[in-house]
Structures are given as structure tokens and as C-alpha cells.
Write a protein that holds these residues in place. Structure first.
Motif, short mmCIF file in Angstrom:
data_model
loop_
_atom_site.label_atom_id
_atom_site.label_comp_id
_atom_site.label_asym_id
_atom_site.label_seq_id
_atom_site.Cartn_x
_atom_site.Cartn_y
_atom_site.Cartn_z
N THR A 4 -144.14 -20.78 -67.04
CA THR A 4 -144.85 -21.79 -66.25
C THR A 4 -144.37 -21.71 -64.81
O THR A 4 -143.16 -21.69 -64.55
CB THR A 4 -144.59 -23.20 -66.80
OG1 THR A 4 -145.01 -23.26 -68.17
CG2 THR A 4 -145.36 -24.24 -66.01
N ILE A 5 -145.31 -21.69 -63.87
CA ILE A 5 -144.99 -21.60 -62.45
C ILE A 5 -145.58 -22.82 -61.74
O ILE A 5 -146.78 -23.08 -61.83
CB ILE A 5 -145.55 -20.31 -61.84
CG1 ILE A 5 -144.92 -19.08 -62.53
CG2 ILE A 5 -145.31 -20.26 -60.33
CD1 ILE A 5 -145.49 -17.75 -62.07
N ILE A 6 -144.72 -23.58 -61.06
CA ILE A 6 -145.12 -24.85 -60.45
C ILE A 6 -144.76 -24.86 -58.97
O ILE A 6 -143.57 -24.83 -58.63
CB ILE A 6 -144.44 -26.03 -61.16
CG1 ILE A 6 -144.67 -25.98 -62.68
CG2 ILE A 6 -144.93 -27.36 -60.59
CD1 ILE A 6 -143.87 -26.99 -63.46
N PRO A 7 -145.74 -24.90 -58.07
CA PRO A 7 -145.43 -25.01 -56.64
C PRO A 7 -145.12 -26.47 -56.28
O PRO A 7 -145.82 -27.39 -56.74
CB PRO A 7 -146.72 -24.54 -55.97
CG PRO A 7 -147.79 -24.90 -56.95
CD PRO A 7 -147.18 -24.76 -58.32
N THR A 8 -144.09 -26.70 -55.48
CA THR A 8 -143.70 -28.07 -55.15
C THR A 8 -143.42 -28.24 -53.67
O THR A 8 -143.05 -27.30 -52.97
CB THR A 8 -142.43 -28.48 -55.92
OG1 THR A 8 -141.36 -27.56 -55.62
CG2 THR A 8 -142.67 -28.50 -57.42
N GLU A 70 -143.93 -12.19 -60.07
CA GLU A 70 -143.21 -10.93 -60.23
C GLU A 70 -141.86 -11.15 -60.92
O GLU A 70 -141.36 -10.26 -61.62
CB GLU A 70 -143.01 -10.27 -58.87
CG GLU A 70 -144.27 -9.72 -58.25
CD GLU A 70 -144.94 -8.67 -59.12
OE1 GLU A 70 -144.22 -7.84 -59.70
OE2 GLU A 70 -146.18 -8.70 -59.25
N LEU A 71 -141.27 -12.31 -60.73
CA LEU A 71 -139.98 -12.60 -61.35
C LEU A 71 -140.11 -13.05 -62.81
O LEU A 71 -139.13 -13.02 -63.55
CB LEU A 71 -139.26 -13.71 -60.57
CG LEU A 71 -138.83 -13.39 -59.13
CD1 LEU A 71 -138.21 -14.62 -58.49
CD2 LEU A 71 -137.85 -12.22 -59.10
N ALA A 72 -141.31 -13.46 -63.20
CA ALA A 72 -141.52 -14.00 -64.55
C ALA A 72 -141.17 -12.97 -65.61
O ALA A 72 -141.49 -11.79 -65.49
CB ALA A 72 -142.97 -14.45 -64.70
N GLY A 147 -154.70 -26.33 -63.71
CA GLY A 147 -153.87 -25.25 -64.21
C GLY A 147 -154.65 -23.96 -64.39
O GLY A 147 -155.89 -23.95 -64.38
N LEU A 148 -153.93 -22.88 -64.54
CA LEU A 148 -154.55 -21.58 -64.77
C LEU A 148 -153.63 -20.74 -65.64
O LEU A 148 -152.45 -20.57 -65.31
CB LEU A 148 -154.80 -20.86 -63.45
CG LEU A 148 -155.53 -19.51 -63.55
CD1 LEU A 148 -156.95 -19.70 -64.07
CD2 LEU A 148 -155.55 -18.80 -62.20
N LEU A 149 -154.16 -20.22 -66.76
CA LEU A 149 -153.41 -19.41 -67.71
C LEU A 149 -154.01 -18.01 -67.76
O LEU A 149 -155.21 -17.86 -67.98
CB LEU A 149 -153.47 -20.05 -69.09
CG LEU A 149 -152.86 -19.26 -70.26
CD1 LEU A 149 -151.35 -19.17 -70.12
CD2 LEU A 149 -153.23 -19.92 -71.59
N LEU A 150 -153.18 -17.01 -67.55
CA LEU A 150 -153.64 -15.62 -67.64
C LEU A 150 -152.44 -14.71 -67.84
O LEU A 150 -151.30 -15.10 -67.59
CB LEU A 150 -154.43 -15.20 -66.40
CG LEU A 150 -153.68 -14.93 -65.08
CD1 LEU A 150 -154.64 -14.30 -64.07
CD2 LEU A 150 -153.06 -16.18 -64.49
N SER A 151 -152.71 -13.49 -68.30
CA SER A 151 -151.62 -12.54 -68.52
C SER A 151 -151.10 -12.03 -67.17
O SER A 151 -151.84 -12.01 -66.18
CB SER A 151 -152.09 -11.37 -69.37
OG SER A 151 -152.98 -10.54 -68.64
N ARG A 152 -149.86 -11.63 -67.16
CA ARG A 152 -149.29 -11.10 -65.93
C ARG A 152 -149.99 -9.81 -65.51
O ARG A 152 -150.20 -9.57 -64.32
CB ARG A 152 -147.79 -10.83 -66.13
CG ARG A 152 -147.08 -10.44 -64.85
CD ARG A 152 -145.57 -10.51 -65.01
NE ARG A 152 -145.11 -9.67 -66.11
CZ ARG A 152 -143.83 -9.51 -66.40
NH1 ARG A 152 -142.90 -10.14 -65.71
NH2 ARG A 152 -143.46 -8.74 -67.41
#
Length: 227
Positions: A4-8, A70-72, A147-152
Motif C-alpha cells: 500500500t502506497i499513501i501520499p501524505t 520502485e521500492l515496493a 484508490g487504485l490497485l494494479l500489478s507493479r
């Protein structure tokens, strides 16, 4: 399985609620890590991220999100806004989506977004939900709150987030395209108070920015309309 990637940016309370709703999925092993992309928060956002065990990446906009991707370490990426709270039991539908994508061999070209849910009662909230569904289905342009879910691999193939003055998530969704974007039944709830007040002038600017993507004009033009 999912990162999960969350911009804050000064989203202490919102981030806490978003992460709390993800705890069952973490316990079940569906979410393996969370990355917070922080654009320079001055409140307790980073404290919340640290207590929750999130990885923190310094950055803003498309560049920060692309760096986090890229870090995921997971094969699948879930981009969420810190104002979004996924409803209970969303995991079952997401797992079904992943299974179908993998079994059909379309894991590298399938993405999904949640339906927008508003916690308020009344006509305005229901209208906002309906308009969000219409926008998602007609223009393949869900709000970032959904939200948005997709493969890397798919994220990389479409070029990831780009550095734009606004609407980076819309730009990415438009490149994914309507046929490859599934609108899930599960909802991502937001509160009207968690979003900036939008006056008539701002609404016109937002509509103009969306038109740039719908009409396939050069995305750099949104800098002329962004608030």
C-alpha cells in the motif's frame, strides 16, 4: 502480496484512520507493507506512520509515488489517499479480483478502483457517489480517494505516475484505460470535511483539467488550470 502506497501532507488524523482500516488485511497477510510518501508534513503524520510500521519516503507528486513503487517489495500495488477508509471485508473482493486476473493471464494489464462512499447522509452525499461512479465508468477517471490497485509490472508498462501540477492519479487511470480498469463494489469512504472546500471557480478549473485528459490534450496544459 500487496504494497500500500499513501501520499501524505499534514494528514495525521486521516492517515491514522486509513491505516486502522487496513489492519485486518495485514493480519491476513494480504497487505505485506505500507509506504508513506510524505511531502513535508509538519504535524504528527510521520509519528503515525512510524508507530504503524510504515516505510517513509520523502517526496511529492508523481515523482514521489513512482519512487515508492520502485521500492515496493510486493507484486501488487495499492495506491490510497490518506482520507480514504476502506469498508469492512473489502479483502474478499480484492482477492477474487487478483485470482481472476492471474488465472486469466491478464495480471499485467488489469487494474481496479473502489467505489466512492460518503459517510454523510442525504441527497448531496448520494449524488456525489453517483457522479463518481459515472465519472469512473465513462472516463476511466476515478478520484484519487477511490484508490487504485494494479500489478507493479503493469504500473511500469504504462509509465507510472508522471510529474504533473495536478491530477496525477487521473492521468495514470486514463493511460490504463476504461477496458482495463475494474470498478469494485467495495467502497472507499471519505468525509466532505477531509477534502478541501471547492468553490465555483475551483470546480471549473477541475473540470478543465479533467477535459485535458478526456480530450487527450497534452497533460502539460493542466498547469494553466490547476488551482
Amino acid at each position: 502480496m500487496i504494497t500500500t502506497i499513501i501520499p501524505t501532507l499534514d494528514d495525521e488524523a486521516g492517515l491514522a484512520m486509513t491505516l486502522a482500516a487496513l489492519v485486518p488485511a495485514v493480519t491476513e497477510g494480504i497487505i505485506s507493507e505500507a509506504i508513506v510518501v510524505d511531502a513535508g508534513s509538519k504535524d504528527g503524520t510521520l509519528v503515525v506512520a512510524d508507530v504503524a510500521g510504515c516505510t517513509v519516503v520523502r517526496g511529492a507528486g508523481g515523482d514521489g509515488l513512482r519512487h515508492a513503487a520502485e521500492l515496493a517489495r510486493s507484486e501488487w500495488l495499492l495506491f490510497l489517499a490518506p482520507s480514504s477508509v476502506l469498508e469492512a471485508n473489502w479483502q474478499g473482493e480484492v482477492l477474487a479480483f487478483l485470482d481472476q486476473a492471474l488465472m486469466s493471464g491478464r495480471g499485467r494489464e488489469s487494474a481496479a478502483a473502489f467505489r466512492l462512499g460518503r459517510v454523510e447522509a442525504g441527497f448531496r452525499a448520494r449524488r456525489a457517489e453517483w457522479l463518481a461512479r459515472l465519472r469512473s465508468r465513462l472516463f476511466a477517471a476515478p478520484y484519487g480517494d477511490q484508490g487504485l490497485l494494479l500489478s507493479r509490472a503493469f504500473y511500469r508498462s504504462v509509465g507510472g505516475h508522471r510529474a504533473l501540477p495536478a491530477m496525477e492519479s487521473v492521468d495514470l487511470s486514463r493511460r490504463i484505460g476504461r477496458r482495463r480498469l475494474t470498478l469494485l463494489h467495495s467502497r472507499a469512504f471519505v468525509r466532505s470535511s477531509s477534502r478541501k472546500a471547492v468553490g465555483f471557480g475551483a470546480a471549473i478549473r477541475n473540470a478543465a483539467c479533467l477535459a485535458v485528459f478526456v480530450l487527450r490534450l497534452p497533460p502539460r496544459l493542466i498547469g494553466r488550470f490547476a488551482a
